[in-house]
Design an enzyme around this catalytic site. Structure first.
Site, PDB file in Angstrom:
ATOM      1  N   CYS A  87       0.839  -1.134   0.177  1.00 29.13           N
ATOM      2  CA  CYS A  87       0.126  -0.404   0.093  1.00 29.13           C
ATOM      3  C   CYS A  87       0.950   1.384   0.136  1.00 29.13           C
ATOM      4  CB  CYS A  87      -0.885  -0.128   1.345  1.00 29.13           C
ATOM      5  SG  CYS A  87      -1.621   1.447   1.134  1.00 29.13           S
ATOM      6  N   LYS A 126       2.295  -9.418  -0.468  1.00 35.38           N
ATOM      7  CA  LYS A 126       1.974  -8.603  -0.920  1.00 35.38           C
ATOM      8  C   LYS A 126       2.479  -7.713  -1.286  1.00 35.38           C
ATOM      9  CE  LYS A 126      -0.558  -6.499  -4.096  1.00 35.38           C
ATOM     10  NZ  LYS A 126      -1.374  -5.969  -4.457  1.00 35.38           N
TER      11      LYS A 126
HETATM   12  C1  LIG Z   1      -9.032   1.401  -5.762  1.00 39.40           C
HETATM   13  C2  LIG Z   1      -7.352   0.089  -5.239  1.00 39.40           C
HETATM   14  C3  LIG Z   1      -7.485  -0.278  -3.837  1.00 39.40           C
HETATM   15  C4  LIG Z   1      -6.371  -1.305  -3.616  1.00 39.40           C
HETATM   16  N1  LIG Z   1      -6.257  -1.911  -2.570  1.00 39.40           N
HETATM   17  C5  LIG Z   1      -5.354  -2.619  -1.871  1.00 39.40           C
HETATM   18  C6  LIG Z   1      -5.650  -3.623  -1.049  1.00 39.40           C
HETATM   19  O1  LIG Z   1      -6.307  -3.421  -0.046  1.00 39.40           O
HETATM   20  N2  LIG Z   1      -4.671  -4.351  -0.845  1.00 39.40           N
HETATM   21  C7  LIG Z   1      -3.449  -4.761  -1.768  1.00 39.40           C
HETATM   22  O2  LIG Z   1      -3.098  -5.635  -2.114  1.00 39.40           O
HETATM   23  N3  LIG Z   1      -3.879  -4.234  -3.280  1.00 39.40           N
HETATM   24  C8  LIG Z   1      -4.721  -3.146  -2.921  1.00 39.40           C
HETATM   25  N4  LIG Z   1      -4.816  -2.710  -4.126  1.00 39.40           N
HETATM   26  C9  LIG Z   1      -3.806  -2.718  -5.785  1.00 39.40           C
HETATM   27  C10 LIG Z   1      -4.096  -3.887  -6.650  1.00 39.40           C
HETATM   28  O3  LIG Z   1      -4.334  -5.301  -5.612  1.00 39.40           O
HETATM   29  C11 LIG Z   1      -3.213  -4.012  -7.162  1.00 39.40           C
HETATM   30  O4  LIG Z   1      -1.738  -4.787  -7.201  1.00 39.40           O
HETATM   31  C12 LIG Z   1      -2.566  -3.941  -8.076  1.00 39.40           C
HETATM   32  O5  LIG Z   1      -4.251  -2.502  -8.724  1.00 39.40           O
HETATM   33  C13 LIG Z   1      -2.376  -3.291  -9.844  1.00 39.40           C
HETATM   34  O6  LIG Z   1      -3.719  -3.991 -10.659  1.00 39.40           O
HETATM   35  P1  LIG Z   1      -3.989  -3.529 -10.750  1.00 39.40           P
HETATM   36  O7  LIG Z   1      -3.950  -3.200 -12.170  1.00 39.40           O
HETATM   37  O8  LIG Z   1      -5.134  -4.821 -11.699  1.00 39.40           O
HETATM   38  O9  LIG Z   1      -5.618  -2.794 -10.529  1.00 39.40           O
HETATM   39  C14 LIG Z   1      -5.881  -1.131  -4.869  1.00 39.40           C
HETATM   40  C15 LIG Z   1      -5.731  -0.639  -5.616  1.00 39.40           C
HETATM   41  C16 LIG Z   1      -6.726  -0.504  -5.826  1.00 39.40           C
HETATM   42  C17 LIG Z   1      -7.274   0.659  -7.645  1.00 39.40           C
END
Ligand SMILES: Cc1cc2nc3c(=O)[nH]c(=O)nc-3n(C[C@H](O)[C@H](O)[C@H](O)COP(=O)(O)O)c2cc1C
Length: 334
Positions: A87, A126
């Site tokens: 995060c 993660k």
């Molecule tokens: C609105 C939002 C909230 C997120 N919250 C978390 C979270 O609580 N824990 C986490 O491990 N990753 C969180 N992420 C990251 C995502 O898990 C992911 O690693 C990142 O968005 C890239 O993947 P994507 O392109 O498929 O979204 C968040 C991403 C977004 C956009």
């Protein structure tokens, strides 16, 4: 995803993608909050049996509290507990949690050792590629994660400094996958089934984690399995989409206070109707009402009026290309 993947959303994904979803992960939960008595009693509410297998993600920077929080997760019946080291939010990293742990690997090691020995369910981690482009320490972090007995590592291919800008770097994910003795799960910019297949082929990673792609397309996991198994990817009709949204409305009304559910439903509708003919009209109409039942009546009538109830997105795109839809009422009024 914080603010997105609440229990109703996770159940919607499960409803749309079924067993193609390998694992659902909760929004991150603060270990301070979780270890307070009030939160302990609420954790049972945090996931529904339909979500299984489910992992609860926790964040913080204190090793003893992390271990205690992991035990609470285990007692809740969740299948796994995941530690957030990705995060980027200032309020989280300033206190040493989230991606802040990537700047203090000895602390992370201590956290993992205590947490792994506190629970018998798998502990997973993660991370991001690193804090910034000058400190890409994912490989070093992998060694610590492996040494601690944690059982998988998910990697978002961006640095903390990048936040969500630029493109995720999957080369690093590939390097980790070829070195690791535990499963490596790649994350970043997988928006379609073809993207997922490409990333599996490119990196040899054990899994792909989908975030934003699932927000507008909770069917994506099913589509990925179709793609990997050589079938045409499932493309829901609007009737099927409306059925899923109806089920989601029920989950929201069960889960949230009456005042909260309509707002969450509006958010989902506004995402899903992108790209359909007359989207601006139906968005405006749905935004005007606070009645979740009326929202779906309006949407169904709209889809019926445009004759798209039994059409999938490929069919709609083709008809839009051929300009075959009636002119929307907003354009007529203009
Ligand atoms: C609105 C939002 C909230 C997120 N919250 C978390 C979270 O609580 N824990 C986490 O491990 N990753 C969180 N992420 C990251 C995502 O898990 C992911 O690693 C990142 O968005 C890239 O993947 P994507 O392109 O498929 O979204 C968040 C991403 C977004 C956009």
């Amino acid at each position: 995803m914080s603010g997105v993947t609440d229990s109703p959303f996770r159940r919607l994904v499960k409803r749309c993608s079924g067993d193609s979803v390998g694992l659902l992960v909760s929004e991150f939960i603060s270990i301070e909050g979780l270890t307070r008595k009030i939160m302990r009693s609420q954790i049972r509410m945090m996931f529904h049996p339909e979500e299984r297998p489910v992992s609860i993600q926790i964040f913080g920077s204190d090793a003893d509290l992390m271990a205690e929080a992991a035990k609470i997760v285990e007692d809740s019946g969740a299948e796994m507990v995941d530690i957030n080291c990705g995060c980027p939010a200032p309020k989280v990293v300033k206190r040493g949690g989230g991606a802040g742990l990537l700047q203090n690997l000895p602390r992370l090691e201590n956290i993992l050792e205590k947490t792994v020995s506190a629970v018998s369910i798998p502990v997973t981690v993660k991370i991001r590629n690193g804090w910034c482009s000058e400190s890409l320490n994912a490989m070093e972090t992998l060694k610590i994660v492996e040494g601690s007995g944690a059982q998988s590592l998910a990697v978002h291919g961006r640095t903390r400094i990048q936040l969500y800008r630029g493109e995720a770097d999957w080369n690093i994910i590939g390097e980790l996958a070829s070195e690791a003795s535990i499963p490596i799960i790649g994350s970043g910019d997988v928006l379609t089934a073809a993207d997922a297949r490409g990333r599996f082929e490119q990196t040899g990673c054990s899994g792909v984690m989908i975030g934003r792609g699932a927000i507008t397309n909770p069917w994506i996991f099913r589509q990925i399995v179709d793609e990997m198994e050589g079938r045409e990817a499932f493309d829901p009709t609007w009737r099927e989409k409306i059925d899923a949204i109806e089920a989601y409305r029920g989950m929201l009304l069960d889960f949230y206070p009456e005042k909260v559910a309509p707002g969450r439903l509006k958010m989902m509708l506004s995402r899903l109707i992108k790209g359909i003919p007359g989207a601006a009209d139906i968005r405006r109409d749905c935004m005007r009402t606070h009645d979740p039942f009326e929202m779906l009546e309006l949407l169904t009538a709209h889809c019926d009026r445009f004759g798209i109830l039994d059409m999938d997105s490929a069919g709609i795109t083709e008809r839009l290309r051929r300009r075959e839809f009636p002119v929307p009422s907003s354009a007529q009024a203009a």
